[in-house]
Enzyme design. Sequence first.
Site, PDB file in Angstrom:
ATOM      1  N   ASP A  14       6.491 -12.650   5.769  1.00  0.00           N
ATOM      2  CA  ASP A  14       7.117 -11.717   4.835  1.00  0.00           C
ATOM      3  C   ASP A  14       7.453 -12.464   3.544  1.00  0.00           C
ATOM      4  O   ASP A  14       7.922 -13.599   3.562  1.00  0.00           O
ATOM      5  CB  ASP A  14       8.380 -11.114   5.453  1.00  0.00           C
ATOM      6  N   ASN A  59       9.915   0.205  10.968  1.00  0.00           N
ATOM      7  CA  ASN A  59      10.600   1.270  10.247  1.00  0.00           C
ATOM      8  C   ASN A  59       9.659   2.450  10.048  1.00  0.00           C
ATOM      9  O   ASN A  59       8.459   2.282   9.886  1.00  0.00           O
ATOM     10  CB  ASN A  59      11.079   0.747   8.893  1.00  0.00           C
ATOM     11  N   HIS A 103       3.707  -1.806  10.341  1.00  0.00           N
ATOM     12  CA  HIS A 103       3.886  -3.236  10.530  1.00  0.00           C
ATOM     13  C   HIS A 103       5.087  -3.467  11.416  1.00  0.00           C
ATOM     14  O   HIS A 103       6.134  -2.836  11.235  1.00  0.00           O
ATOM     15  CB  HIS A 103       4.068  -3.962   9.187  1.00  0.00           C
TER      16      HIS A 103
HETATM   17  P1  5GP Z   1       9.323  -2.060   5.413  1.00  0.00           P
HETATM   18  O1  5GP Z   1      10.580  -1.863   4.613  1.00  0.00           O
HETATM   19  O2  5GP Z   1       8.182  -1.199   4.924  1.00  0.00           O
HETATM   20  O3  5GP Z   1       9.543  -1.968   6.891  1.00  0.00           O
HETATM   21  O4  5GP Z   1       8.931  -3.565   5.175  1.00  0.00           O
HETATM   22  C1  5GP Z   1       8.101  -3.995   4.146  1.00  0.00           C
HETATM   23  C2  5GP Z   1       8.161  -5.503   4.114  1.00  0.00           C
HETATM   24  O5  5GP Z   1       7.067  -5.980   3.337  1.00  0.00           O
HETATM   25  C3  5GP Z   1       9.436  -6.058   3.478  1.00  0.00           C
HETATM   26  O6  5GP Z   1      10.106  -6.892   4.405  1.00  0.00           O
HETATM   27  C4  5GP Z   1       8.929  -6.831   2.265  1.00  0.00           C
HETATM   28  O7  5GP Z   1       9.648  -8.019   2.034  1.00  0.00           O
HETATM   29  C5  5GP Z   1       7.481  -7.102   2.617  1.00  0.00           C
HETATM   30  N1  5GP Z   1       6.576  -7.204   1.485  1.00  0.00           N
HETATM   31  C6  5GP Z   1       6.542  -6.377   0.402  1.00  0.00           C
HETATM   32  N2  5GP Z   1       5.571  -6.750  -0.441  1.00  0.00           N
HETATM   33  C7  5GP Z   1       4.976  -7.854   0.123  1.00  0.00           C
HETATM   34  C8  5GP Z   1       3.894  -8.704  -0.292  1.00  0.00           C
HETATM   35  O8  5GP Z   1       3.273  -8.521  -1.336  1.00  0.00           O
HETATM   36  N3  5GP Z   1       3.579  -9.716   0.546  1.00  0.00           N
HETATM   37  C9  5GP Z   1       4.242  -9.944   1.710  1.00  0.00           C
HETATM   38  N4  5GP Z   1       3.837 -11.001   2.444  1.00  0.00           N
HETATM   39  N5  5GP Z   1       5.257  -9.164   2.131  1.00  0.00           N
HETATM   40  C10 5GP Z   1       5.614  -8.128   1.339  1.00  0.00           C
END
Ligand code: 5GP
Length: 114
Positions: A30, A87, A100
Amino acid sequence: MSDCLFCKIRDGEMKANIVHRDEDVIAFEDINPQAPTHILIIPTKHIPTIDAMEPDDAEVVGKLFLAARKLARDRGHDESGYRVVMNMGRDAGQAVYHIHLHLLGGRPLSWPPG
Ligand code: 5GP
Ligand code: ZN
């Protein structure tokens, strides 16, 4: 999905620190880690949300958990414990609409989450 961030990471169009890749599953660190281990585990197939899952997707979602277990074991979290969470939608704060699993480990994690 050409506008999906995680499809772009899958296809190498966006950089990420990939820690596991097989036919069905990719895992990468992340970008904004919330624990010493914070890895995102995605299916290679673009599935937008849990709610959009098809019955045929059940197998690959199971494989996300097996990949999480392997990565957690590799990092020594199987003794101490860890969390896997996915989520769904606005109230859960889903930001990227390609499912994810978050694998979080390496520190005590409070419950319930915020
Ligand atoms: P969600 O809120 O959709 O469950 O989680 C999305 C996750 O993706 C977040 O923890 C955020 O830090 C991560 N994330 C967002 N953009 C990027 C990116 O460009 N690269 C990586 N490796 N993680 C990302
Ligand atoms: Zn995608």
